[in-house]
Design a protein around this motif. Structure first.
Motif, PDB file in Angstrom:
ATOM      1  N   PRO A  63     -24.784   4.717  58.219  1.00  0.00           N
ATOM      2  CA  PRO A  63     -26.159   5.137  58.122  1.00  0.00           C
ATOM      3  C   PRO A  63     -27.179   4.048  58.496  1.00  0.00           C
ATOM      4  O   PRO A  63     -27.125   3.025  57.872  1.00  0.00           O
ATOM      5  N   GLY A  64     -28.316   4.265  59.051  1.00  0.00           N
ATOM      6  CA  GLY A  64     -29.305   3.155  59.462  1.00  0.00           C
ATOM      7  C   GLY A  64     -28.954   2.426  60.744  1.00  0.00           C
ATOM      8  O   GLY A  64     -29.853   1.471  61.244  1.00  0.00           O
ATOM      9  N   VAL A  65     -27.646   2.516  61.336  1.00  0.00           N
ATOM     10  CA  VAL A  65     -27.435   1.554  62.628  1.00  0.00           C
ATOM     11  C   VAL A  65     -27.822   2.741  63.919  1.00  0.00           C
ATOM     12  O   VAL A  65     -27.378   3.782  63.779  1.00  0.00           O
ATOM     13  N   PRO A  92     -32.356  -4.960  58.307  1.00  0.00           N
ATOM     14  CA  PRO A  92     -31.026  -5.048  58.785  1.00  0.00           C
ATOM     15  C   PRO A  92     -30.045  -5.639  57.606  1.00  0.00           C
ATOM     16  O   PRO A  92     -28.845  -5.225  57.290  1.00  0.00           O
ATOM     17  N   LEU A  93     -30.426  -6.441  56.518  1.00  0.00           N
ATOM     18  CA  LEU A  93     -29.758  -6.966  55.716  1.00  0.00           C
ATOM     19  C   LEU A  93     -29.427  -6.006  54.489  1.00  0.00           C
ATOM     20  O   LEU A  93     -28.270  -6.172  53.789  1.00  0.00           O
ATOM     21  N   SER A  94     -30.034  -5.102  54.506  1.00  0.00           N
ATOM     22  CA  SER A  94     -29.779  -3.880  53.627  1.00  0.00           C
ATOM     23  C   SER A  94     -28.586  -3.187  53.691  1.00  0.00           C
ATOM     24  O   SER A  94     -27.955  -2.589  52.761  1.00  0.00           O
ATOM     25  N   ILE A 111     -21.420  -2.523  56.330  1.00  0.00           N
ATOM     26  CA  ILE A 111     -20.861  -2.840  57.340  1.00  0.00           C
ATOM     27  C   ILE A 111     -19.578  -3.755  57.284  1.00  0.00           C
ATOM     28  O   ILE A 111     -18.265  -3.313  58.019  1.00  0.00           O
ATOM     29  N   ARG A 112     -19.483  -4.216  56.210  1.00  0.00           N
ATOM     30  CA  ARG A 112     -18.268  -5.256  55.872  1.00  0.00           C
ATOM     31  C   ARG A 112     -17.254  -4.362  55.418  1.00  0.00           C
ATOM     32  O   ARG A 112     -16.062  -4.378  55.788  1.00  0.00           O
TER      33      ARG A 112
END
Length: 520
Positions: free
Chosen positions: A331-333, A487-489, A494-495
């Motif tokens: 979500p968010g990508v 992005p950092l949120s 993603i990891r």
């Protein structure tokens, strides 16, 4: 990560699909070439590209000169060695030699002029402050004229008065120096945090005995030099008139000395204002330059594949494809791509190219920056497509080799003719057809000279990268993600998505394109 236990010595570590034995531990802050976590013997690297003499891998030699040997002597000796190798291996070494430079220059790069400029600005501010304080001391001396005349009338010598004034100014200067040292001690870290760019070896910046010695010397010298101003106007003759006049008049010598300090302050301030204006204009010009891509809301992180994917070419390609597909579902990508080099991070891969059927001599072969990328890289980075198309899923091993070039390379090689459909021959890769032309990207930052001949850029499909080079890039490719949120949120999500079945695929060197573009 191993807890600092001495038992780490002799431990077995799997790296790049191979087992290594830990034989030593370097200090935490040790750096030799970039941010390196692990060192392996160069002679144990069995990658195919390390066995290719014509490949010219990016190997650097670090050496300590013998006592008494200069850099010029070392350069001359290595120049002879380069000529000998060129005769022995003309196909691979013709046109290649050695460039000797101090390691300090390699580490600090082009920051030296900036630091000298900063030191000059600080020195000018120091002179303004000293002239200001000297003017105040002079004004105070005018108000104390009757007192000084009284002392001289009572038998005080000029040297005695000088010692008194110097003692007062020196105490004042030392107090200012102490305040400056305390301010530097508390302000160093905040200053480095807001420095507009990356500062080499910033973690080593600290106050030491040399800084304290400089502060002491500067305080004493300024105190002595500018503390002499009141002494210079002490009356030698006409003590009676001075005693009668008291502090109601200002003599011509005092007025001239005071005017000289004011003139010096104004002159130095004008120099500072001009320099600040020039710097501000430069910053405005740089901020208005088009970087050739859109850095907003783009996350970038290097990806290390699992041990199985790192040594199996078919598995490597599948792993990259799988990572992109998984990240797209976070979500968010908005979009995601895999690429080997991104702008403004210092990633630079070069490749020789030519247009005819016969390659030019090595020393005259044109070079271009090369980036291997997946199909969505253009969309993720926001690079404008000017002609033709970018890569798609059909551009893979076995299909016709294609490339996309930037407008600088297109203008240089093809001029006003349409570049799409033309062919270039690339070192190692072979003949490739140009399928698209994109906007030029400022890979080295806003202040770099992007009009140099070496600024040509081209892109090749990651899926067409030959198998023998996959193992080299398996642990150094970059995942670029355009997001609709901060992005950092979404780094944590993603990891988790890319861990893989063996949970050995990881992200590292995580940041944003905005951070790279601003140097923060």
């Amino acid at each position: 990560r191993l807890g600092g236990d001495l038992e780490a010595l002799g431990a077995r570590v799997i790296y790049d699909g191979k087992a290594y034995t830990v034989v030593g531990v370097a200090p935490a802050g040790f750096q030799l070439s970039g941010d390196v976590d692990l060192f392996t013997p160069l002679g144990q690297n069995t990658a195919p590209w390390m066995q290719d003499r014509e490949g010219h891998p990016g190997i650097q030699v670090v050496a300590r000169l013998r006592p008494g040997v200069t850099l010029a002597q070392a350069q001359a000796e290595l120049g002879m060695l380069g000529s000998s190798l060129a005769k022995q291996y003309p196909k691979s070494n013709s046109g290649h030699s050695f460039l000797v430079q101090p390691l300090r220059r390699e580490i600090v790069r082009d920051i030296r002029p900036t630091l000298w400029l900063l030191l000059g600005a600080v020195s000018l501010v120091l002179l303004i402050a000293c002239a200001n304080v000297a003017s105040l001391l002079l004004a105070r001396a005018v108000s104390r004229e009757r007192e000084i005349a009284m002392r001289m009338a009572l038998g005080a010598s000029r040297s005695r008065l000088a010692r008194q004034c110097l003692a007062e100014s020196t105490i004042l200067a030392l107090g200012g120096g102490l305040a400056g040292v305390l301010l530097a001690a508390g302000g160093t870290r905040p200053f480095l945090a807001v420095w507009p760019g990356s500062l080499p070896r910033a973690d080593e910046i600290a106050l030491d005995w040399r800084v304290l010695l400089f502060a002491l010397a500067a305080s004493l010298l300024t105190g002595i030099f500018f503390g002499l101003a009141p002494v210079l106007r002490a009356p030698v003759h006409g003590l009676e008139s001075s005693l009668r006049a008291g502090s109601r008049t200002v003599t011509g010598s005092s007025r001239r000395l005071h005017s000289g300090y004011v003139i010096a302050e104004i002159a130095i301030a004008i120099v500072l204002l001009i320099a600040a204006g020039t710097l501000g204009r430069t910053l405005l010009r740089l901020s208005s330059l088009d970087p050739g891509f859109n850095p907003n809301k783009v996350l970038v992180a290097r990806v290390a594949l699992g041990s199985d994917a790192a040594i199996n070419p078919s598995r490597t390609r599948a792993a990259w494809h799988e990572i992109v597909d998984r990240v797209k579902n976070v979500p968010g990508v908005q979009s995601a791509a895999i690429v080997d080099s991104i702008p403004m991070r210092g990633d630079e891969s070069w490749i020789g190219y030519w247009t005819g059927s016969i390659p030019p001599p090595t020393d005259r072969m044109p070079m271009s920056q090369m980036a291997f990328a997946s199909p969505e890289n253009l969309r993720v980075m926001g690079i404008q497509l000017l002609q033709g198309r970018f890569f798609n899923e059909r551009d893979r091993i076995g299909s016709e080799r294609v490339i996309v070039i930037d407008e600088v390379l297109a203008d240089r090689i093809f001029g006003s003719h349409r570049a799409v459909g033309k062919y270039l021959t690339l070192q190692i890769l072979g003949r490739a057809r140009v399928v698209g032309v994109v906007d030029h990207v400022r890979y080295r930052g806003f202040a770099a000279n992007d009009h140099a001949a070496a600024s040509d850029q081209m892109y090749s499909p990651l899926a067409q990268l030959p198998d023998q080079y996959l193992s080299v890039m398996a642990s150094g490719m970059t995942l670029a993600v355009r997001t609709t949120v901060s992005p950092l949120s979404i780094v944590r999500a993603i990891r988790q998505k890319i861990r893989g079945s063996a949970r050995d695929q990881v992200l590292y060197d995580v940041g944003t394109m905005e951070q790279l573009a601003t140097g923060t």
